[in-house]
Design a protein around this motif. Sequence first.
Motif, PDB file in Angstrom:
ATOM      1  N   SER A  80       5.012 -36.347  -6.596  1.00  0.00           N
ATOM      2  CA  SER A  80       5.993 -37.298  -6.073  1.00  0.00           C
ATOM      3  C   SER A  80       7.381 -37.091  -6.675  1.00  0.00           C
ATOM      4  O   SER A  80       8.395 -37.180  -5.977  1.00  0.00           O
ATOM      5  N   ILE A  81       7.434 -36.815  -7.988  1.00  0.00           N
ATOM      6  CA  ILE A  81       8.733 -36.606  -8.641  1.00  0.00           C
ATOM      7  C   ILE A  81       9.400 -35.335  -8.116  1.00  0.00           C
ATOM      8  O   ILE A  81      10.598 -35.316  -7.798  1.00  0.00           O
ATOM      9  N   LYS A  82       8.618 -34.262  -8.007  1.00  0.00           N
ATOM     10  CA  LYS A  82       9.164 -33.001  -7.498  1.00  0.00           C
ATOM     11  C   LYS A  82       9.573 -33.127  -6.028  1.00  0.00           C
ATOM     12  O   LYS A  82      10.495 -32.450  -5.570  1.00  0.00           O
ATOM     13  N   THR A  83       8.880 -33.999  -5.303  1.00  0.00           N
ATOM     14  CA  THR A  83       9.236 -34.235  -3.904  1.00  0.00           C
ATOM     15  C   THR A  83      10.629 -34.847  -3.800  1.00  0.00           C
ATOM     16  O   THR A  83      11.439 -34.458  -2.950  1.00  0.00           O
ATOM     17  N   ILE A  84      10.926 -35.788  -4.680  1.00  0.00           N
ATOM     18  CA  ILE A  84      12.252 -36.426  -4.672  1.00  0.00           C
ATOM     19  C   ILE A  84      13.331 -35.392  -4.983  1.00  0.00           C
ATOM     20  O   ILE A  84      14.401 -35.373  -4.354  1.00  0.00           O
ATOM     21  N   LEU A 109      13.134 -32.195  -4.402  1.00  0.00           N
ATOM     22  CA  LEU A 109      13.226 -31.301  -3.246  1.00  0.00           C
ATOM     23  C   LEU A 109      14.068 -31.931  -2.143  1.00  0.00           C
ATOM     24  O   LEU A 109      14.943 -31.270  -1.560  1.00  0.00           O
ATOM     25  N   VAL A 110      13.805 -33.198  -1.859  1.00  0.00           N
ATOM     26  CA  VAL A 110      14.559 -33.894  -0.812  1.00  0.00           C
ATOM     27  C   VAL A 110      16.038 -33.945  -1.164  1.00  0.00           C
ATOM     28  O   VAL A 110      16.916 -33.704  -0.317  1.00  0.00           O
ATOM     29  N   SER A 111      16.338 -34.246  -2.430  1.00  0.00           N
ATOM     30  CA  SER A 111      17.728 -34.301  -2.878  1.00  0.00           C
ATOM     31  C   SER A 111      18.432 -32.953  -2.665  1.00  0.00           C
ATOM     32  O   SER A 111      19.594 -32.903  -2.259  1.00  0.00           O
ATOM     33  N   LYS A 112      17.703 -31.879  -2.911  1.00  0.00           N
ATOM     34  CA  LYS A 112      18.287 -30.544  -2.786  1.00  0.00           C
ATOM     35  C   LYS A 112      18.509 -30.151  -1.321  1.00  0.00           C
ATOM     36  O   LYS A 112      19.488 -29.481  -0.979  1.00  0.00           O
ATOM     37  N   LEU A 113      17.605 -30.589  -0.443  1.00  0.00           N
ATOM     38  CA  LEU A 113      17.664 -30.168   0.959  1.00  0.00           C
ATOM     39  C   LEU A 113      18.502 -31.087   1.846  1.00  0.00           C
ATOM     40  O   LEU A 113      18.801 -30.741   2.991  1.00  0.00           O
ATOM     41  N   GLN A 114      18.878 -32.265   1.332  1.00  0.00           N
ATOM     42  CA  GLN A 114      19.579 -33.233   2.177  1.00  0.00           C
ATOM     43  C   GLN A 114      20.966 -32.771   2.613  1.00  0.00           C
ATOM     44  O   GLN A 114      21.509 -33.310   3.570  1.00  0.00           O
ATOM     45  N   THR A 115      21.533 -31.804   1.933  1.00  0.00           N
ATOM     46  CA  THR A 115      22.830 -31.280   2.364  1.00  0.00           C
ATOM     47  C   THR A 115      22.704 -30.424   3.620  1.00  0.00           C
ATOM     48  O   THR A 115      23.695 -30.165   4.291  1.00  0.00           O
ATOM     49  N   ASN A 116      21.491 -29.971   3.936  1.00  0.00           N
ATOM     50  CA  ASN A 116      21.284 -29.107   5.104  1.00  0.00           C
ATOM     51  C   ASN A 116      20.377 -29.717   6.171  1.00  0.00           C
ATOM     52  O   ASN A 116      20.435 -29.305   7.335  1.00  0.00           O
ATOM     53  N   PHE A 117      19.516 -30.677   5.781  1.00  0.00           N
ATOM     54  CA  PHE A 117      18.550 -31.222   6.728  1.00  0.00           C
ATOM     55  C   PHE A 117      18.497 -32.744   6.648  1.00  0.00           C
ATOM     56  O   PHE A 117      18.747 -33.329   5.595  1.00  0.00           O
ATOM     57  N   LYS A 118      18.152 -33.333   7.782  1.00  0.00           N
ATOM     58  CA  LYS A 118      17.847 -34.760   7.810  1.00  0.00           C
ATOM     59  C   LYS A 118      16.396 -34.903   7.376  1.00  0.00           C
ATOM     60  O   LYS A 118      15.471 -34.802   8.178  1.00  0.00           O
ATOM     61  N   ASP A 128       8.717 -37.128   5.071  1.00  0.00           N
ATOM     62  CA  ASP A 128       8.642 -35.859   5.805  1.00  0.00           C
ATOM     63  C   ASP A 128       7.915 -34.794   4.995  1.00  0.00           C
ATOM     64  O   ASP A 128       7.093 -34.051   5.526  1.00  0.00           O
ATOM     65  N   VAL A 129       8.227 -34.724   3.701  1.00  0.00           N
ATOM     66  CA  VAL A 129       7.604 -33.701   2.853  1.00  0.00           C
ATOM     67  C   VAL A 129       6.105 -33.948   2.733  1.00  0.00           C
ATOM     68  O   VAL A 129       5.296 -33.016   2.821  1.00  0.00           O
ATOM     69  N   PHE A 130       5.707 -35.213   2.565  1.00  0.00           N
ATOM     70  CA  PHE A 130       4.285 -35.530   2.446  1.00  0.00           C
ATOM     71  C   PHE A 130       3.529 -35.222   3.738  1.00  0.00           C
ATOM     72  O   PHE A 130       2.364 -34.832   3.703  1.00  0.00           O
ATOM     73  N   LYS A 131       4.192 -35.397   4.879  1.00  0.00           N
ATOM     74  CA  LYS A 131       3.513 -35.161   6.153  1.00  0.00           C
ATOM     75  C   LYS A 131       3.532 -33.695   6.563  1.00  0.00           C
ATOM     76  O   LYS A 131       2.529 -33.145   7.017  1.00  0.00           O
ATOM     77  N   LEU A 132       4.661 -33.032   6.412  1.00  0.00           N
ATOM     78  CA  LEU A 132       4.835 -31.682   6.956  1.00  0.00           C
ATOM     79  C   LEU A 132       4.453 -30.584   5.959  1.00  0.00           C
ATOM     80  O   LEU A 132       3.937 -29.545   6.348  1.00  0.00           O
ATOM     81  N   LYS A 133       4.791 -30.742   4.693  1.00  0.00           N
ATOM     82  CA  LYS A 133       4.291 -29.938   3.557  1.00  0.00           C
ATOM     83  C   LYS A 133       4.757 -28.485   3.482  1.00  0.00           C
ATOM     84  O   LYS A 133       4.934 -27.955   2.401  1.00  0.00           O
TER      85      LYS A 133
END
Length: 431
Positions: free
Chosen positions: A335-339, A341-350, A355-360
């Motif tokens: 869960s911590i690494k997911t946050i 990852l999301v923080s890093k990718l939010q500049t390029n993706f919605k 989403d990460v938990f579902k799509l993986k």
Amino acid sequence: EIWPILLSGGKLCIIPDEDKLDYIKVNEFFMQHQVSYAFLPTQFAELFFELENTYLRNLIVGGDKLRKFTTQTYEVKNAYGPTEVTVESNQFTVDKMYDNIPIGKPIANYTCYVVDKYLNLLPIGVVGELLIGGDGLARGYLNRDDLTHEKFILNPFQTVADKGNGYNSRLYKTGDLVRWLPNGNLEYWGRNDFQVKIRGYRIELGEIENRLLAIPGIEQVLVLAIEDGNKNNFLCAYYISSAIIAEDIIKDQLAINLASYMIPDYFISMEKFPLNVNGKIDRKALPKPDLSKLASEYIAPSNEEQSLICSAFAEILNLEQVGINDDFFKLGGNSIKTIRLVSKLQTNFKITVTDVFKLKTPLKLSKLAPVSGVSKISKIEPREYYPASYAQERIFITDQLSGGSTLYNIPIQIKIIGPIDKEQLGIALNK
């Protein structure tokens, strides 16, 4: 080694060493010597139940959780008791197969309590730690005063009558999780220390084992948490089945009742479990899974979106290479690494944590909307004051009603070494 010693017509029969771990030879020995009363360790007994025996009248089973039973011509008692209570405290007569075979009621001169972590007694149906008292308690651990004080405690539930008789003054903390059933029997749920954290979730391994045993064809099972070189835990299921079962079918069956993070990463089919001299599963002798197989066959990214996500996976998970079909959580994500990852990718993706938990995988995540399609929140113009939020209004009203309470103040002291401009510091804090 207690279990090779058996009663037969009032005499002792000792099973030869070379036959002790072969349940077919043990049964032949029983028949040859007309053994009527016996004790067998749990995993051994589960195999023994498959055989016919016309001499046994009573079989006691103990040493581990009994998960498999078929109706017998003789009486079977499921016994429970740690070594520290010397050595059996509960018994249950098994007459049929249960979803969870109980460990029974306390036998004579023993008392059992089910408590939470604060030593509060728990009601029927609530899982808690089992504490045992009575005549069989050990004095403690030799030369281990620290462990003795931790595991053997004064009995806060001792009755006035027991105090007067000097009875039941100490309890042993078993570390076993149980619950009371309405009929007064105890049901075993697992170990406190068998609860593991996988990808940020606390998991009870016994629950996974019970679900695996519910799958037709699976006869015995053991689930372990395996640690890789990066201190990440993965689940490995060892099982014995009467027929070959495809791994996908096992996973699909488990997915009906278990969350995705509780489905083992590895499944290892075995002909039989290795046993130690006491007839229990020798966990050290189990084959180790190939941790390199956690990653799927490497498929390189084919566009910029996939490359960005694969690179982010690799950076967050400290890996050299990630393919587009690699599962973020199977590679060690939590869960911590997911946050992160999301923080890093939010500049390029919605993208969201959900989403990460579902799509993986990078392949599925790359199909999310690009950031250009996201309406950005514009920065508000500088003002001396801003409208209060609802939470701020609530705190203000509470402060007015309580007459200047410091309830919402958080005091802190910071030691500053060297000269300081107090006026500039005040301006900075206000900003």
